[in-house]
Design a protein around this motif. Structure first.
Motif, PDB file in Angstrom:
ATOM      1  N   ALA A 185       0.824  -1.202   0.000  1.00  0.00           N
ATOM      2  CA  ALA A 185       0.000   0.000   0.000  1.00  0.00           C
ATOM      3  C   ALA A 185       0.860   1.255   0.000  1.00  0.00           C
ATOM      4  O   ALA A 185       2.008   1.245   0.461  1.00  0.00           O
ATOM      5  CB  ALA A 185      -0.913   0.002   1.229  1.00  0.00           C
ATOM      6  N   ALA A 192      -7.195   1.316   2.538  1.00  0.00           N
ATOM      7  CA  ALA A 192      -7.711   1.547   1.186  1.00  0.00           C
ATOM      8  C   ALA A 192      -7.285   0.417   0.252  1.00  0.00           C
ATOM      9  O   ALA A 192      -8.075  -0.022  -0.602  1.00  0.00           O
ATOM     10  CB  ALA A 192      -7.211   2.891   0.654  1.00  0.00           C
ATOM     11  N   ALA A 193      -6.059  -0.081   0.412  1.00  0.00           N
ATOM     12  CA  ALA A 193      -5.589  -1.190  -0.422  1.00  0.00           C
ATOM     13  C   ALA A 193      -6.346  -2.470  -0.102  1.00  0.00           C
ATOM     14  O   ALA A 193      -6.695  -3.249  -1.000  1.00  0.00           O
ATOM     15  CB  ALA A 193      -4.085  -1.386  -0.225  1.00  0.00           C
ATOM     16  N   GLU A 195      -9.414  -2.568   1.068  1.00  0.00           N
ATOM     17  CA  GLU A 195     -10.771  -2.358   0.550  1.00  0.00           C
ATOM     18  C   GLU A 195     -10.827  -2.577  -0.958  1.00  0.00           C
ATOM     19  O   GLU A 195     -11.819  -3.099  -1.476  1.00  0.00           O
ATOM     20  CB  GLU A 195     -11.264  -0.966   0.917  1.00  0.00           C
ATOM     21  CG  GLU A 195     -12.624  -0.603   0.335  1.00  0.00           C
ATOM     22  CD  GLU A 195     -13.742  -1.571   0.699  1.00  0.00           C
ATOM     23  OE1 GLU A 195     -14.670  -1.727  -0.123  1.00  0.00           O
ATOM     24  OE2 GLU A 195     -13.699  -2.171   1.803  1.00  0.00           O
ATOM     25  N   LYS A 196      -9.783  -2.199  -1.676  1.00  0.00           N
ATOM     26  CA  LYS A 196      -9.768  -2.414  -3.123  1.00  0.00           C
ATOM     27  C   LYS A 196      -9.843  -3.899  -3.458  1.00  0.00           C
ATOM     28  O   LYS A 196     -10.565  -4.314  -4.371  1.00  0.00           O
ATOM     29  CB  LYS A 196      -8.509  -1.795  -3.726  1.00  0.00           C
ATOM     30  CG  LYS A 196      -8.459  -1.864  -5.245  1.00  0.00           C
ATOM     31  CD  LYS A 196      -7.230  -1.135  -5.798  1.00  0.00           C
ATOM     32  CE  LYS A 196      -7.205  -1.212  -7.328  1.00  0.00           C
ATOM     33  NZ  LYS A 196      -6.011  -0.512  -7.882  1.00  0.00           N
ATOM     34  N   THR A 197      -9.123  -4.712  -2.696  1.00  0.00           N
ATOM     35  CA  THR A 197      -9.185  -6.166  -2.906  1.00  0.00           C
ATOM     36  C   THR A 197     -10.538  -6.718  -2.484  1.00  0.00           C
ATOM     37  O   THR A 197     -11.106  -7.582  -3.164  1.00  0.00           O
ATOM     38  CB  THR A 197      -8.049  -6.859  -2.136  1.00  0.00           C
ATOM     39  OG1 THR A 197      -6.798  -6.333  -2.581  1.00  0.00           O
ATOM     40  CG2 THR A 197      -8.064  -8.364  -2.374  1.00  0.00           C
ATOM     41  N   ALA A 199     -13.371  -5.157  -2.609  1.00  0.00           N
ATOM     42  CA  ALA A 199     -14.340  -4.783  -3.643  1.00  0.00           C
ATOM     43  C   ALA A 199     -14.239  -5.720  -4.848  1.00  0.00           C
ATOM     44  O   ALA A 199     -15.271  -6.104  -5.430  1.00  0.00           O
ATOM     45  CB  ALA A 199     -14.108  -3.336  -4.071  1.00  0.00           C
ATOM     46  N   ALA A 200     -13.019  -6.087  -5.231  1.00  0.00           N
ATOM     47  CA  ALA A 200     -12.855  -7.020  -6.353  1.00  0.00           C
ATOM     48  C   ALA A 200     -13.476  -8.375  -6.034  1.00  0.00           C
ATOM     49  O   ALA A 200     -14.155  -8.980  -6.879  1.00  0.00           O
ATOM     50  CB  ALA A 200     -11.370  -7.178  -6.682  1.00  0.00           C
TER      51      ALA A 200
END
Length: 256
Positions: A185, A192-193, A195-197, A199-200
């Motif tokens: 990150a 945030a990093a 959360e990005k995973t 979300a994917a």
């Protein structure tokens, strides 16, 4: 935060994302026997909940997800108690590997020894920009064992040998280049990093992800032809629920 036991706190959100926080284990989240058993019990309890789509494994402080195993406790062990201790840690790592849904390791600060073994058992490893990693066991007179056996699969034999035989630490950019972690990150951007995973993963079919994780575990151990042939039945069974039809219809409609 819900408390499952003295060493497990749980936060849930409406999407089916659960954060399991290791608590009351010191500033570096050290794994003594009580912590090991409590976290394993927490994982086994959560594994029964089919509403959980993603599990995030975290430590209570920003110094570490898991700093390592408890050297103060290990210094008092004999052969029998040593085998009992390491069996408990093995069972914790296996509870992570066996968790039905995807597991993300949230990795700030230090991750050493038994902590790195737990992280290796997770599906995804997301590290802070200043995280540090190492396998220091040989410096305190013991070999790296149990889920250190996953390291050659992640980083190759040469790098795994370097980690477990030199006991030298590596930084986050090196861990990323080696394949030990999946994401590093930006400074201040660990959540945030993660959360990005998350979300994917939430874009994927939850039943399909469970099947995929189970297949991956079998692929790790089976010869290639058996892995290929086994997959046929798993593919067929995926059509026993409505998920493929629902998601495929949505895909087709988007393309129109």
């Amino acid at each position: 935060m819900q408390t499952l036991n003295p060493h497990c706190g749980v936060d849930r959100d409406p999407r089916g994302v659960v954060r399991l926080t290791i608590t009351n284990a010191g500033s570096l989240n050290i794994l003594g026997s009580a912590v090991i058993n409590a976290v394993r019990e927490g994982l086994e309890l959560l594994a029964k909940d089919r509403q959980i789509r993603v599990l995030i494994l975290a430590g209570q402080s920003e110094k570490s997800m898991i700093g390592g195993a408890d050297i103060k406790e290990m210094a008092k062990l004999d052969q029998g108690s040593a085998e009992k201790f390491i069996t408990g840690l093995r069972d914790l790592c296996e509870a992570v590997r066996a968790f039905p849904g995807p597991v993300i390791a949230r990795m700030p600060g230090w991750c050493l020894g038994g902590g790195l073994e737990v992280a290796a058992a997770c599906d995804f490893r997301i590290a802070a920009h200043d995280a540090k990693f190492g396998m220091p066991e040989v410096r305190v007179g013991i070999p790296s064992v149990i889920h250190a056996a996953l390291l050659p699969r992640l980083v190759g034999w040469g790098r795994a040998r370097w980690l477990v035989m030199t006991a030298e630490n590596i930084d986050a950019p090196t861990a990323l280049a080696w394949g030990l972690v999946d994401v590093v990150a930006a400074e201040g951007g660990l959540d945030a990093a993660v959360e990005k995973t998350v979300a994917a993963l939430l874009e994927c079919g939850p039943e399909a992800l469970r099947s995929q994780k189970a297949l991956l575990r079998q692929w790790e151990e089976l010869p290639l032809k058996e892995s290929v042939d086994l997959s046929i039945g798993v593919f067929g069974k995926s059509f026993l629920n409505e998920e493929p039809h629902r998601l495929m219809r949505a895909f087709v409609e988007r393309k129109r």
